[in-house]
Enzyme design. Structure first.
Site, PDB file in Angstrom:
ATOM      1  N   THR A   1       3.479   9.952  -1.943  1.00  0.00           N
ATOM      2  CA  THR A   1       3.379   9.184  -0.714  1.00  0.00           C
ATOM      3  C   THR A   1       4.315   9.893   0.246  1.00  0.00           C
ATOM      4  OG1 THR A   1       3.272   7.235  -2.109  1.00  0.00           O
ATOM      5  CG2 THR A   1       3.796   6.844   0.184  1.00  0.00           C
TER       6      THR A   1
ATOM      7  N   GLY B   1      -2.561   1.005  -3.858  1.00  0.00           N
ATOM      8  CA  GLY B   1      -1.303   1.164  -4.589  1.00  0.00           C
ATOM      9  C   GLY B   1      -0.193   0.313  -3.995  1.00  0.00           C
ATOM     10  N   ASP B   2       1.011   0.836  -4.042  1.00  0.00           N
ATOM     11  CA  ASP B   2       2.173   0.086  -3.575  1.00  0.00           C
ATOM     12  C   ASP B   2       2.464   0.276  -2.088  1.00  0.00           C
ATOM     13  OD1 ASP B   2       2.811   2.823  -4.541  1.00  0.00           O
ATOM     14  OD2 ASP B   2       4.730   2.376  -3.587  1.00  0.00           O
TER      15      ASP B   2
ATOM     16  N   THR C   1       8.099   5.776  -3.608  1.00  0.00           N
ATOM     17  CA  THR C   1       6.993   6.700  -3.849  1.00  0.00           C
ATOM     18  C   THR C   1       6.796   6.804  -5.350  1.00  0.00           C
ATOM     19  OG1 THR C   1       6.351   9.046  -3.798  1.00  0.00           O
ATOM     20  CG2 THR C   1       8.679   8.587  -3.518  1.00  0.00           C
TER      21      THR C   1
ATOM     22  N   GLY D   1       1.689   3.633  -7.928  1.00  0.00           N
ATOM     23  CA  GLY D   1       1.697   2.287  -7.374  1.00  0.00           C
ATOM     24  C   GLY D   1       1.527   1.200  -8.413  1.00  0.00           C
TER      25      GLY D   1
HETATM   26  N1  GLY Z   1       2.601   5.428  -4.203  1.00  0.00           N
HETATM   27  C1  GLY Z   1       1.296   5.762  -3.831  1.00  0.00           C
HETATM   28  C2  GLY Z   1       0.260   5.033  -4.552  1.00  0.00           C
HETATM   29  O1  GLY Z   1       0.409   4.707  -5.718  1.00  0.00           O
HETATM   30  O2  GLY Z   1      -0.755   4.795  -3.957  1.00  0.00           O
END
Ligand code: GLY
Length: 303
Positions: free
Chosen positions: A185, A215-216, A235, A238
């Site tokens: 990310t 994701g997150d 990052t 997620g």
């Molecule tokens: N951290 C990015 C995702 O998992 O989408």
């Protein structure tokens, strides 16, 4: 909440597990953010300029460099923004928008906090945001690499058998395995000289992923959080990060008075070594970054 005059600070990252050769993109992004702080002192404007710079770089998993979905054709992106002036916006699963972070910023000015999918894309068109640039050979090459890994027996996503994706496939086109999992990310956290905090994130999502996966990064408290004592961006994968509400959890430790470096390390230690994860944060006095993988990053403070 008191907002005393203090030095502005910026921390930027280019993704846990991304090549540190791309750190120049983070340095440029942080410089532009500091430049923006000089212009109007707005921490959110600075965070958005930083993330826009990273989205436009083309080497990072966001905006023009976002990973292709498993079908090798679709790009779905998530982004978020938040600050301590009450601005909160997020976008999930949006296609064909050059700078999702700017769309998240625009959504913060609507009665909603998040838009997803086609509605988000239509809103972007309605307010005149530019469409995505054409796919690059770099994005296609990354996808070929992923498909080669998917054909092997080593799990591309920790703890998940690669064959699962064939069984739950939800694309119109058939799964083809002709031949590095991406979960990074980009993000920025900013402390403004007036004591306000802001965070912005953007991602092309994790690879491999089904159509519609989120994701997150656009989930408040998981991929991002800003409050009166600081701002945090996460990052990594997620599916793991959301289970710990990672950004809010780490923010809580900082707000309780834990040293920032200790809070970031404690956040990383919540995860097994097979799960790539990284964090950046600013507090009233400190700023920092921590990851269990290489993570391009830059940290700058106003003089
Ligand atoms: N951290 C990015 C995702 O998992 O989408």
């Amino acid at each position: 909440m008191s907002h005393t005059k203090q030095a502005g600070a910026v921390v930027v990252h280019g993704g846990a597990g991304a090549s540190v050769d791309h750190e120049d993109a983070c340095v440029l992004a942080a410089r532009r953010a500091l430049g923006q702080l000089e212009v109007n002192g707005d921490a959110l404007d600075a965070a958005i300029i930083a993330v826009t710079t990273l989205e436009d770089d083309g080497r990072l998993n966001a905006g023009s460099g976002a990973v292709l979905c498993l079908d090798g054709a679709t790009v779905e992106m998530d982004a978020s923004i938040m600050d301590t002036r009450g601005r909160l916006g997020a976008v999930a699963c949006v296609q064909d928008v050059k700078n999702p972070v700017q769309l998240a910023r625009a959504i913060a000015d609507t009665p909603h906090w998040m838009l997803a999918g086609e509605g988000a894309q239509r809103f972007a068109r309605a307010i005149g945001l530019p469409e995505s640039l054409p796919l690059t050979e770099r994005q296609r090459a990354e996808h070929r690499k992923l498909m080669a890994q998917m054909a092997g027996s080593v799990p591309v996503m920790p703890g998940v058998d690669n064959s699962v994706f064939g069984r739950i496939w939800n694309y119109n086109s058939p799964l083809e395995l002709p031949e590095a999992s991406a979960c990074d990310t980009v993000g920025a956290v900013v402390r403004g000289p007036d004591g306000h905090f802001a965070v912005a994130t953007s991602t092309g999502g994790s690879a491999p992923s089904l159509l519609g996966r989120v994701g997150d990064s656009p989930i408040i408290g998981s991929g991002f959080f800003a409050g009166p004592e600081g701002a945090v961006a996460a990052t990594g994968i997620g599916e793991h990060i959301v289970r710990h509400l990672l950004a809010r959890t780490v923010y809580g430790w900082i707000a309780e008075g834990m040293l920032l470096a200790q809070a970031l390390q404690r956040g990383i230690d919540l995860f097994g070594k097979d799960v790539a994860v990284g964090l950046i944060a600013v507090s009233r006095q400190e700023s920092g970054a921590c990851s269990n993988r290489g993570m391009p990053q830059a940290r700058m403070t106003q003089r």
